[in-house]
Scaffold this motif. Structure first.
Motif, short mmCIF file in Angstrom:
data_model
loop_
_atom_site.label_atom_id
_atom_site.label_comp_id
_atom_site.label_asym_id
_atom_site.label_seq_id
_atom_site.Cartn_x
_atom_site.Cartn_y
_atom_site.Cartn_z
N GLU A 74 -17.33 0.27 4.49
CA GLU A 74 -16.26 0.75 5.37
C GLU A 74 -16.23 0.02 6.71
N ARG A 75 -16.89 -1.16 6.78
CA ARG A 75 -16.85 -1.96 8.01
C ARG A 75 -15.44 -2.54 8.16
N VAL A 76 -14.85 -2.35 9.34
CA VAL A 76 -13.49 -2.81 9.60
C VAL A 76 -13.49 -4.33 9.78
N LEU A 77 -12.63 -5.01 9.01
CA LEU A 77 -12.52 -6.47 9.07
C LEU A 77 -11.34 -6.90 9.94
N LEU A 78 -10.19 -6.28 9.74
CA LEU A 78 -8.98 -6.64 10.48
C LEU A 78 -8.22 -5.37 10.85
N GLN A 79 -7.52 -5.42 11.98
CA GLN A 79 -6.73 -4.28 12.41
C GLN A 79 -5.34 -4.73 12.84
N GLN A 80 -4.43 -3.79 12.85
CA GLN A 80 -3.07 -3.92 13.33
C GLN A 80 -2.37 -5.20 12.86
N GLY A 81 -1.91 -6.07 13.76
CA GLY A 81 -1.10 -7.24 13.40
C GLY A 81 -1.77 -8.18 12.42
N GLU A 82 -3.09 -8.43 12.64
CA GLU A 82 -3.80 -9.34 11.72
C GLU A 82 -3.86 -8.74 10.32
N ALA A 83 -4.12 -7.44 10.23
CA ALA A 83 -4.17 -6.77 8.93
C ALA A 83 -2.80 -6.78 8.27
N LEU A 84 -1.75 -6.55 9.04
CA LEU A 84 -0.39 -6.57 8.50
C LEU A 84 -0.04 -7.95 7.94
N GLN A 85 -0.44 -9.00 8.63
CA GLN A 85 -0.15 -10.36 8.15
C GLN A 85 -0.78 -10.60 6.79
N VAL A 86 -2.04 -10.16 6.61
CA VAL A 86 -2.70 -10.32 5.32
C VAL A 86 -1.98 -9.50 4.25
N LEU A 87 -1.63 -8.25 4.58
CA LEU A 87 -0.97 -7.39 3.60
C LEU A 87 0.39 -7.94 3.17
N HIS A 88 1.08 -8.63 4.07
CA HIS A 88 2.37 -9.23 3.73
C HIS A 88 2.22 -10.29 2.64
N THR A 89 1.05 -10.90 2.52
CA THR A 89 0.86 -11.98 1.54
C THR A 89 0.47 -11.47 0.16
N LEU A 90 0.19 -10.19 0.01
CA LEU A 90 -0.44 -9.70 -1.21
C LEU A 90 0.47 -9.16 -2.30
N GLY A 91 1.74 -8.93 -2.01
CA GLY A 91 2.62 -8.41 -3.05
C GLY A 91 2.37 -6.93 -3.31
N LEU A 92 2.52 -6.52 -4.58
CA LEU A 92 2.39 -5.11 -4.94
C LEU A 92 0.94 -4.64 -4.81
N LEU A 93 0.77 -3.48 -4.21
CA LEU A 93 -0.54 -2.83 -4.12
C LEU A 93 -0.38 -1.38 -4.56
N PRO A 94 -1.44 -0.77 -5.10
CA PRO A 94 -1.35 0.64 -5.53
C PRO A 94 -1.66 1.59 -4.36
N TRP A 95 -0.65 1.99 -3.62
CA TRP A 95 -0.83 2.85 -2.43
C TRP A 95 -0.95 4.31 -2.85
N GLN A 96 -1.94 5.00 -2.29
CA GLN A 96 -2.13 6.43 -2.54
C GLN A 96 -2.06 7.19 -1.22
N VAL A 97 -1.49 8.39 -1.28
CA VAL A 97 -1.45 9.24 -0.10
C VAL A 97 -2.86 9.75 0.18
N VAL A 98 -3.35 9.49 1.38
CA VAL A 98 -4.68 9.94 1.77
C VAL A 98 -4.59 11.34 2.33
N ARG A 99 -3.73 11.51 3.33
CA ARG A 99 -3.55 12.83 3.93
C ARG A 99 -2.26 12.83 4.73
N PRO A 100 -1.53 13.92 4.67
CA PRO A 100 -0.40 14.04 5.58
C PRO A 100 -0.93 14.28 6.99
N GLN A 101 -0.18 13.84 7.99
CA GLN A 101 -0.57 14.07 9.38
C GLN A 101 0.36 15.11 9.97
#
Length: 193
Positions: A74-101
């Motif tokens: 659970e060590r954090v590697l990337l956050q915010q903008g840097e993490a979003l940039q990586v996620l934009h390159t990955l295509g489809l991912l299996p997103w699950q609802v963790v918790r409503p806020q």
């Protein structure tokens, strides 16, 4: 085509980041999602065979938190903008609802069923496209921000992509696209998400 699977314990949304953001924005969702990221993600600190977990928190349809962390430690590697940039390159991912806020006791989060029903009736992703060839436009007559958005509106990038490249709020890109449409410089084209 977007696929949504319902399991015994949670809903899984098989969506790209762009499609997920559009869904959350359209439904004004307030919730947290996570997805296991495949080992092919372009992250320098990731060792071979290690999986990452992507975590996104939405508030009223807007991303308030984004991070990539190692699945095991659970060590954090990337956050915010840097993490979003990586996620934009990955295509489809299996997103699950963790918790409503919840903001307060009276605040209602968007039920997952509303997101799913919105998803099944969602129109294709709209992409801005030049209505006039670039060489026929007097670019120097356009203000810098409008010029940049126009040049990036090549039929390949979504509004979110343009906002990310220019580091602008999505609302600002939407406003500029409206200006370009009024000037008859851009049109919308549809793309299956």
């Amino acid at each position: 085509m977007q696929h949504i699977h319902q399991t015994q314990t949670a809903h899984v949304f098989h969506l790209s980041l762009v499609a997920l953001r559009e869904q959350m924005y359209a439904t004004h969702a307030t919730l947290s999602l996570s997805a296991i990221v495949p080992p092919l993600a372009p992250v320098a600190t990731l060792s071979e065979g290690q999986n990452m977990v992507a975590e996104l928190s939405f508030e009223q349809g807007r991303i308030t938190r984004c991070q990539l962390s190692l699945q095991t430690s659970e060590r954090v590697l990337l956050q915010q903008g840097e993490a979003l940039q990586v996620l934009h390159t990955l295509g489809l991912l299996p997103w699950q609802v963790v918790r409503p806020q919840q903001h307060d006791t009276e605040a209602e989060t968007t039920p997952v069923s509303a997101i799913i029903s919105s998803n099944t009736t969602e129109a294709p992703v709209r992409i801005p496209l030049h209505a006039v060839p670039v060489e026929h436009v007097s670019l120097t007559s356009l203000p810098v921000r409008i010029r940049h958005v126009f040049l990036l509106s090549n039929g390949q990038r979504t509004l979110e992509d343009i906002a990310l490249v220019l580091r602008l709020p999505l609302e600002e890109v939407e406003r500029v696209i409206q200006i370009l449409q009024k000037r008859k410089l851009t049109i919308w084209q549809s793309r299956a998400s």
